[in-house]
Design a protein around this motif. Structure first.
Motif, mmCIF file in Angstrom:
data_model
loop_
_atom_site.group_PDB
_atom_site.id
_atom_site.type_symbol
_atom_site.label_atom_id
_atom_site.label_comp_id
_atom_site.label_asym_id
_atom_site.label_seq_id
_atom_site.Cartn_x
_atom_site.Cartn_y
_atom_site.Cartn_z
ATOM 1 N N THR A 108 12.244 -6.926 -4.017
ATOM 2 C CA THR A 108 11.608 -7.529 -3.101
ATOM 3 C C THR A 108 10.478 -8.450 -3.810
ATOM 4 O OG1 THR A 108 11.307 -5.664 -1.732
ATOM 5 C CG2 THR A 108 9.749 -7.161 -1.246
ATOM 6 N N ILE A 109 10.607 -9.798 -3.332
ATOM 7 C CA ILE A 109 9.815 -10.933 -4.027
ATOM 8 C C ILE A 109 8.888 -11.346 -3.170
ATOM 9 C CG2 ILE A 109 9.879 -13.265 -5.138
ATOM 10 C CD1 ILE A 109 12.776 -12.610 -5.314
ATOM 11 N N ILE A 142 3.427 -14.420 -8.567
ATOM 12 C CA ILE A 142 4.434 -13.798 -7.780
ATOM 13 C C ILE A 142 4.918 -12.293 -8.067
ATOM 14 C CG2 ILE A 142 7.030 -14.165 -7.024
ATOM 15 C CD1 ILE A 142 6.636 -17.035 -7.366
ATOM 16 N N THR A 143 4.878 -11.337 -7.166
ATOM 17 C CA THR A 143 5.264 -10.101 -7.927
ATOM 18 C C THR A 143 6.995 -9.803 -7.345
ATOM 19 O OG1 THR A 143 4.465 -9.183 -5.612
ATOM 20 C CG2 THR A 143 2.911 -9.331 -7.610
ATOM 21 N N PHE A 144 7.603 -8.833 -8.030
ATOM 22 C CA PHE A 144 8.920 -8.414 -7.977
ATOM 23 C C PHE A 144 8.650 -6.677 -7.902
ATOM 24 C CE2 PHE A 144 8.943 -12.448 -10.332
ATOM 25 C CZ PHE A 144 9.945 -13.103 -9.465
ATOM 26 N N LEU A 179 11.610 -6.729 -14.851
ATOM 27 C CA LEU A 179 12.185 -7.402 -14.032
ATOM 28 C C LEU A 179 11.483 -8.647 -13.705
ATOM 29 C CD1 LEU A 179 14.561 -7.695 -11.951
ATOM 30 C CD2 LEU A 179 12.770 -6.825 -10.062
ATOM 31 N N GLU A 180 10.130 -8.825 -13.861
ATOM 32 C CA GLU A 180 9.515 -9.877 -13.829
ATOM 33 C C GLU A 180 9.747 -10.817 -14.727
ATOM 34 O OE1 GLU A 180 4.969 -9.899 -13.065
ATOM 35 O OE2 GLU A 180 5.285 -7.868 -12.195
ATOM 36 N N SER A 200 5.512 -18.180 8.427
ATOM 37 C CA SER A 200 5.384 -16.846 8.940
ATOM 38 C C SER A 200 6.295 -15.839 7.800
ATOM 39 C CB SER A 200 6.297 -16.791 10.242
ATOM 40 O OG SER A 200 7.535 -17.345 10.058
ATOM 41 N N LYS A 201 6.623 -16.425 6.702
ATOM 42 C CA LYS A 201 7.544 -15.798 5.758
ATOM 43 C C LYS A 201 6.517 -15.309 4.547
ATOM 44 C CE LYS A 201 11.112 -16.683 7.934
ATOM 45 N NZ LYS A 201 11.288 -16.280 9.280
ATOM 46 N N THR A 202 6.658 -14.144 4.016
ATOM 47 C CA THR A 202 5.839 -13.618 2.903
ATOM 48 C C THR A 202 6.435 -13.646 1.527
ATOM 49 O OG1 THR A 202 6.351 -11.266 3.308
ATOM 50 C CG2 THR A 202 4.299 -12.364 4.406
ATOM 51 N N GLY A 203 7.841 -13.773 1.775
ATOM 52 C CA GLY A 203 8.739 -13.778 0.670
ATOM 53 C C GLY A 203 9.986 -13.520 0.848
ATOM 54 N N PHE A 204 10.727 -12.841 -0.166
ATOM 55 C CA PHE A 204 12.284 -12.615 -0.020
ATOM 56 C C PHE A 204 12.879 -11.182 -0.445
ATOM 57 C CE2 PHE A 204 11.270 -17.055 -0.745
ATOM 58 C CZ PHE A 204 11.926 -17.739 -0.038
ATOM 59 N N THR A 205 13.845 -10.733 0.127
ATOM 60 C CA THR A 205 14.298 -9.437 -0.077
ATOM 61 C C THR A 205 15.697 -9.735 -0.692
ATOM 62 O OG1 THR A 205 12.960 -8.130 1.287
ATOM 63 C CG2 THR A 205 14.975 -7.321 0.524
ATOM 64 N N VAL A 206 16.350 -9.063 -1.898
ATOM 65 C CA VAL A 206 17.393 -9.539 -2.445
ATOM 66 C C VAL A 206 18.248 -8.071 -2.238
ATOM 67 C CG1 VAL A 206 18.709 -9.940 -4.387
ATOM 68 C CG2 VAL A 206 16.661 -11.142 -3.751
#
Length: 143
Positions: free
Chosen positions: A81-82, A89-91, A104-105, A122-128
């Motif tokens: 989760t980014i 930015i947090t991972f 990982l960071e 409306s987005k907070t980041g990304f999920t891989v």
């Protein structure tokens, strides 16, 4: 002299008040039609920018997998989760291990840089999501 001045006043040409009002009304109508159309372009551009960012993230994770910098552990899929709303930015990883004790960071910052941002507000980041067989999927996180 007075005759010459009065003669000049009679020969002056210009727009009447009615003509100016008609032009202003036409410009107002054109503006009312054009402004909403341009508003949609901004949101579309932000969504396309997020899609491009997701492609960059997907490629970075695939490079990290190929290099052996990260791998999926356990029986379930691994996720990263980014969060792009925080600075830095947090991972956050689940079922992912890193090689050689690296964080990982550090791995992701090397591959992605530090300027990663979600474009749509409306987005907070990304999920891989990384499957056990090595497939990588990236989604944007809603607010």
């Amino acid at each position: 002299m007075i005759r010459m001045f009065s003669k000049r006043m009679k020969n002056q040409k210009g727009f009447t008040l009615v003509e100016l009002i008609v032009v202003i009304a036409i410009l107002g109508i054109l503006g009312a039609i054009a402004v909403p159309k341009f508003g949609g372009f901004k949101e579309t551009a932000a969504e396309k920018a997020d899609e491009a960012t997701m492609d960059v993230i997907r490629n970075a994770v695939m490079i990290a997998l190929a290099n052996g910098d990260i791998e999926v552990t356990g029986e379930a899929d691994g996720t990263i989760t980014i969060n792009t709303t925080e600075d830095p930015i947090t991972f956050k990883e689940v079922n992912i291990t890193t090689a050689n004790g690296n964080k990982l960071e550090d791995i992701m910052t090397d591959l992605l840089g530090t300027k990663l941002k979600a474009q749509v507000t409306s987005k907070t980041g990304f999920t891989v999501t990384i499957t056990k067989i090595g497939d990588v999927e990236v989604e944007s996180n809603p607010l």
